[in-house]
Each structure stands twice: as C-alpha cells, then as structure tokens.
Design a protein around this motif. Structure first.
Motif, mmCIF file in Angstrom:
data_model
loop_
_atom_site.group_PDB
_atom_site.id
_atom_site.type_symbol
_atom_site.label_atom_id
_atom_site.label_comp_id
_atom_site.label_asym_id
_atom_site.label_seq_id
_atom_site.Cartn_x
_atom_site.Cartn_y
_atom_site.Cartn_z
ATOM 1 N N ALA A 377 0.617 -1.270 0.203
ATOM 2 C CA ALA A 377 -0.101 0.017 0.070
ATOM 3 C C ALA A 377 0.945 1.257 -0.041
ATOM 4 C CB ALA A 377 -0.965 -0.010 1.096
ATOM 5 N N LEU A 378 1.978 1.330 0.850
ATOM 6 C CA LEU A 378 2.853 2.335 0.845
ATOM 7 C C LEU A 378 3.530 2.594 -0.444
ATOM 8 C CD1 LEU A 378 4.269 1.955 4.477
ATOM 9 C CD2 LEU A 378 2.825 3.685 3.676
ATOM 10 N N SER A 379 4.070 1.520 -0.872
ATOM 11 C CA SER A 379 4.912 1.548 -2.289
ATOM 12 C C SER A 379 3.796 2.185 -3.337
ATOM 13 C CB SER A 379 5.252 0.305 -2.660
ATOM 14 O OG SER A 379 5.945 0.348 -3.843
ATOM 15 N N GLY A 380 2.766 1.481 -3.405
ATOM 16 C CA GLY A 380 1.765 1.953 -4.489
ATOM 17 C C GLY A 380 1.021 3.396 -4.523
ATOM 18 N N GLY A 382 2.694 5.919 -2.656
ATOM 19 C CA GLY A 382 3.834 6.871 -1.888
ATOM 20 C C GLY A 382 3.914 8.229 -2.069
ATOM 21 N N THR A 383 3.348 8.726 -3.194
ATOM 22 C CA THR A 383 3.393 10.042 -3.759
ATOM 23 C C THR A 383 2.083 10.817 -3.243
ATOM 24 O OG1 THR A 383 2.011 9.616 -5.716
ATOM 25 C CG2 THR A 383 4.658 9.426 -5.768
ATOM 26 N N LEU A 384 1.140 10.117 -2.722
ATOM 27 C CA LEU A 384 0.111 10.938 -1.988
ATOM 28 C C LEU A 384 0.673 11.708 -0.610
ATOM 29 C CD1 LEU A 384 -2.766 8.233 -2.091
ATOM 30 C CD2 LEU A 384 -2.532 10.258 -3.330
ATOM 31 N N PRO A 385 -0.223 13.223 -0.420
ATOM 32 C CA PRO A 385 -0.038 13.542 0.565
ATOM 33 C C PRO A 385 -0.081 12.476 2.124
ATOM 34 C CG PRO A 385 -1.137 14.975 -0.723
ATOM 35 C CD PRO A 385 -1.260 13.328 -1.284
ATOM 36 N N PRO A 386 0.619 12.907 3.271
ATOM 37 C CA PRO A 386 0.355 12.030 4.366
ATOM 38 C C PRO A 386 -1.006 11.743 4.611
ATOM 39 C CG PRO A 386 2.215 13.513 4.751
ATOM 40 C CD PRO A 386 1.467 13.810 3.131
ATOM 41 N N GLU A 387 -1.906 12.960 4.874
ATOM 42 C CA GLU A 387 -3.402 12.506 5.147
ATOM 43 C C GLU A 387 -3.846 11.626 4.275
ATOM 44 O OE1 GLU A 387 -4.843 13.477 7.679
ATOM 45 O OE2 GLU A 387 -3.548 14.856 8.731
ATOM 46 N N LEU A 389 -2.448 9.537 2.084
ATOM 47 C CA LEU A 389 -1.764 8.321 2.212
ATOM 48 C C LEU A 389 -2.442 7.472 3.619
ATOM 49 C CD1 LEU A 389 0.228 6.035 1.088
ATOM 50 C CD2 LEU A 389 2.290 7.522 2.454
ATOM 51 N N ALA A 390 -2.384 8.075 4.682
ATOM 52 C CA ALA A 390 -2.789 7.293 5.805
ATOM 53 C C ALA A 390 -4.114 6.687 5.478
ATOM 54 C CB ALA A 390 -2.813 8.224 7.089
ATOM 55 N N VAL A 411 2.337 8.739 9.733
ATOM 56 C CA VAL A 411 2.862 8.882 8.297
ATOM 57 C C VAL A 411 3.574 10.288 8.249
ATOM 58 C CG1 VAL A 411 2.451 8.913 5.889
ATOM 59 C CG2 VAL A 411 1.294 7.340 7.631
ATOM 60 N N LEU A 412 4.997 10.380 7.932
ATOM 61 C CA LEU A 412 5.622 11.712 7.734
ATOM 62 C C LEU A 412 6.181 11.736 6.614
ATOM 63 C CD1 LEU A 412 6.741 10.232 10.744
ATOM 64 C CD2 LEU A 412 7.034 12.719 11.157
#
Length: 414
Positions: A377-380, A382-387, A389-390, A411-412
């Motif tokens: 999920a993080l790799s796919g 990872g370009t999203l903003p932290p909010e 992405l979380a 998430v930072l």
C-alpha cells in the motif's frame, strides 16, 4: 408469478394487535393504533399531537412512580444508538376516563424501537407496550382441577416483578458508570494523544483507532521537536485495553517524551524507559520504537524494543523495513550493553511510517503477510500527501473503521 400487492403500512399499523404509539424524542404522540386505544380506554383525538405526560399524567398519590422518567431515558437510548431498547416492567397508573382525579393501577412491559429517517438517523420511536397488570397483581384465577396453589403463584409473580425492577436499577447504574468511564477515556485521549504543537513538521498524519468502545487504548504516538531541525517520532503499545492500559500508556509516553529530550539518541531513551517500566505496574512487555529524524543530515536514527519495524518509503516507491536495531519488549530482559541503535539515510520526498501491530497482525496469519500488505500500500501510493496516504493504508489493510486490535499510525513526509 403475480406481483405482490401493495401494502398499506398505515392500515397495518392501525390493526397491529400489540398496543403501540409512535413518539418523538420529546415523547409527543404522533400516531396510535387501535389496540393501544382499546387497552387505555381513550379516543384517537385525545392522544394525537399531545405529549405523553399530558395525555397520561402521573398519579399524584404515587410520588415514587418513575415510569415516565424511565421511558424518557429508554427513548433517548434508542434514538442515540439506533437499537431497540427493552424496558423492565413499569408501574404507571392511568387516569380513569370520565372520573377526574381517579387513577387505575397499571403495570406495563414496554419496548422502544427507533424508526430510521431519510438520512438513516432515527427521529421517531415505536413505543410498544403490553398490559401485564393482571400478571403482576396475580389476578389470574386458578383453573379447576389445577395443582398450582394460587397464593404461591402470587408470591412468584410479585417476586418476578421485584427482581425485574432491581435489574432495571442495576442496568441504569451500569449505563451511568459506562458513561463516566467513557468521558474519562475521551479526556485522556484529548490530553495525552496530541502531537507537540511546537513541532515544525506540518507534513505529518496520525491515526488512532481503538478496538474497544471507550475510544481509548494502550497504543500511543509521540512527536517531539528536538531543535536544530530534528524531530523525534515514536509509537508504542501497552499490553491490554481500556482505562488501565491507557493509564500505563500515559506514564510511559510522558517518560519517553522526557527521556528523548535528555538522552543521547533513541537507544539511550529506550534504556531509560525500560528501567522506568520496571517500576510501573502493567508496563512490562510494552513494545515501542523511537526514531530521530535529522533533516539537515537526511538521516533517521532508530531503536526498537519488540515493536514492528517502521517502513521507509523511498521516492521511487521502494520500501525498506527499519529492522536493524531490534530488542525484546520493555522489561523482558536487562540490556547490559544498552539497546541497539541504527542509522539510515533518506532522500528528500521519502516517507516514514510508524505503526502498532494492530495494523498488520491478523489472527491465524503470519505477520509477514500483513507487512507485505502494508509495504504494498505504501509503495503503490507513496506520492500521496500524508493525510491521504494514511487513509489509503487503512482502507487497503481493511481497518478504516478499526480492527480487532488497537491501531496507531504515523505517516511523515521527509
């Protein structure tokens, strides 16, 4: 096959054999069926649009009667939870028609069922009652040829009513105690789980999802500004749930927050925390990971005590588990040589994710499967903003609404 006939639900309600009212949250009568009119001896025009307390005022000769107060509380619960609320038998005398000031002793068995509105939020309640006066007062007559003494039946019925009333009082006390505990829990959450307002990191998202109903648990997160453009980020997990675990969590979180400000790096802070945990009841076997992010040096220093490894997501999407400095949970064994510590470099635009085991662990499944889902999920994304992405991580791991265990996630964007 013929189409089913249209059902006239108003007519269906009118002929329902159980006595029923439709009430608003303020106990105003909006509809009544024939069975209710028959059992109370009233006409429809006497009830529609009137508050229930006006239509059936309390008996002034029975000041201890609490039926109306109990009904109001039951309707409020049904509307708040959206679930049916079953009441214990209630004594509520009703005025005798055409005899002002005269009341007839009555006992009722009520059930309040919320009616979903257009937005699925209930605004009305079906108040169904059964007149159990004869049962409570033992007015059923002994059948000829029977072998059950009438007097004993009266005693048993009176005892049943008394036990039902005691159960109602106990349930009300439990509800009040739960409400107080919930308020304490929410206060703990608000005061103990707020990121440091002085932290210069704006590009960070935190999520906190307790598994229980109190909205508080033993998981925690912490962000601390160390000065010099350095940020300490930690996530921990106390064994257990509820207020007890939350109390231990608060002590450990505060201790670690102080230790990371004074110690020489994450390992030193966990060493101090481990010694402190040995003096706190319920703190042993706590897991925690502490990181220090050095933005000028583009490095992350970290140390882990029995906790799942943080995930570093490089700008291209490659994920690295920070598992190079792991030790058992706090208090499991002494660390004569101190906790291990490791350093890793990162590139601008990288992402760091810290979390508790509730995010990745599933019953009957190897934890590596959960870690693979997380890194995927993080790799796919990872370009999203932290909010964003979380939220995506929680959704793809199937825990957006919470899971079987408590969850904390940080998430930072580095």
């Amino acid at each position: 096959m013929a189409d089913p006939p249209d059902i006239d639900y108003a007519a269906l309600f009118a002929v329902t054999p159980s006595p029923c009212l439709i009430l608003t949250a303020d106990l105003v009568i909006t509809d009544v069926n024939r069975a209710y009119l028959r059992v109370t001896g009233r006409e429809r025009a006497e009830l529609i649009g009137r508050p229930l307390i006006e239509a059936f005022p309390a008996n002034p000769a029975d000041p201890a009667a609490d039926g109306m107060r109990n009904l109001r509380a039951s309707v409020a619960r049904a509307l708040a939870t959206g679930e049916q609320d079953v009441m214990a038998p209630q004594k509520y005398d009703i005025p005798v028609p055409d005899r002002p000031g005269v009341f007839e002793e009555r006992y009722w068995s009520p059930i309040n069922t919320p009616i979903p509105g257009t937005d699925e939020r209930p605004a009305l309640v079906i108040h169904r009652v059964e007149d159990v006066t004869g049962f409570i007062r033992g007015e059923r007559r002994h059948r000829p040829g029977g072998d059950h003494p009438y007097e004993r039946r009266q005693e048993m019925e009176a005892e049943l009513y008394a036990r039902a009333k005691e159960l109602q009082v106990l349930n009300e006390r439990l509800r009040l105690a739960h409400a107080r505990e919930r308020e304490v829990a929410l206060t703990l959450q608000r005061t103990m789980l707020q990121p440091d307002s002085a932290t210069p990191y704006a590009d960070v998202a935190v999520r906190y999802l307790p598994a229980g109903s109190l909205n508080i648990c033993g998981d925690w997160f912490e962000l601390v500004d160390l000065g010099g453009d350095r940020l300490a980020a930690a996530v921990g997990d106390v064994v257990g749930h509820g207020l007890r675990a939350a109390g231990v969590m608060g002590q450990l979180r505060s201790a670690l927050s102080a230790a990371i400000r004074a110690a020489d790096g994450p390992a030193g802070a966990l060493e101090v925390l481990g010694r402190y945990a040995c003096s706190v009841e319920g703190a042993l076997a706590t897991t925690v990971v502490q990181t220090v992010i050095d933005r000028p040096g583009r490095t992350i220093l970290y140390s882990c005590a029995g906790h799942p490894p943080p995930v570093l997501v490089h700008p291209g999407g490659r994920c690295v588990l920070l598992d190079g400095a792991t030790d058992p949970p706090l208090g499991v064994r002494s660390c004569p040589d101190g906790h291990p510590q490791a350093r890793v470099e990162y590139e601008p635009g990288a992402t760091l994710a810290l979390y508790t085991d509730g995010l990745v662990e599933r019953r009957g499944e190897d934890i590596d499967e959960g870690l693979n889902r997380l890194t995927g999920a993080l790799s796919g994304h990872g370009t999203l903003p932290p909010e964003a992405l979380a939220d995506v991580v929680l959704a793809e791991l199937g825990v957006s609404g919470g899971g079987e265990d408590d969850i904390a996630l940080v998430v930072l964007r580095l």
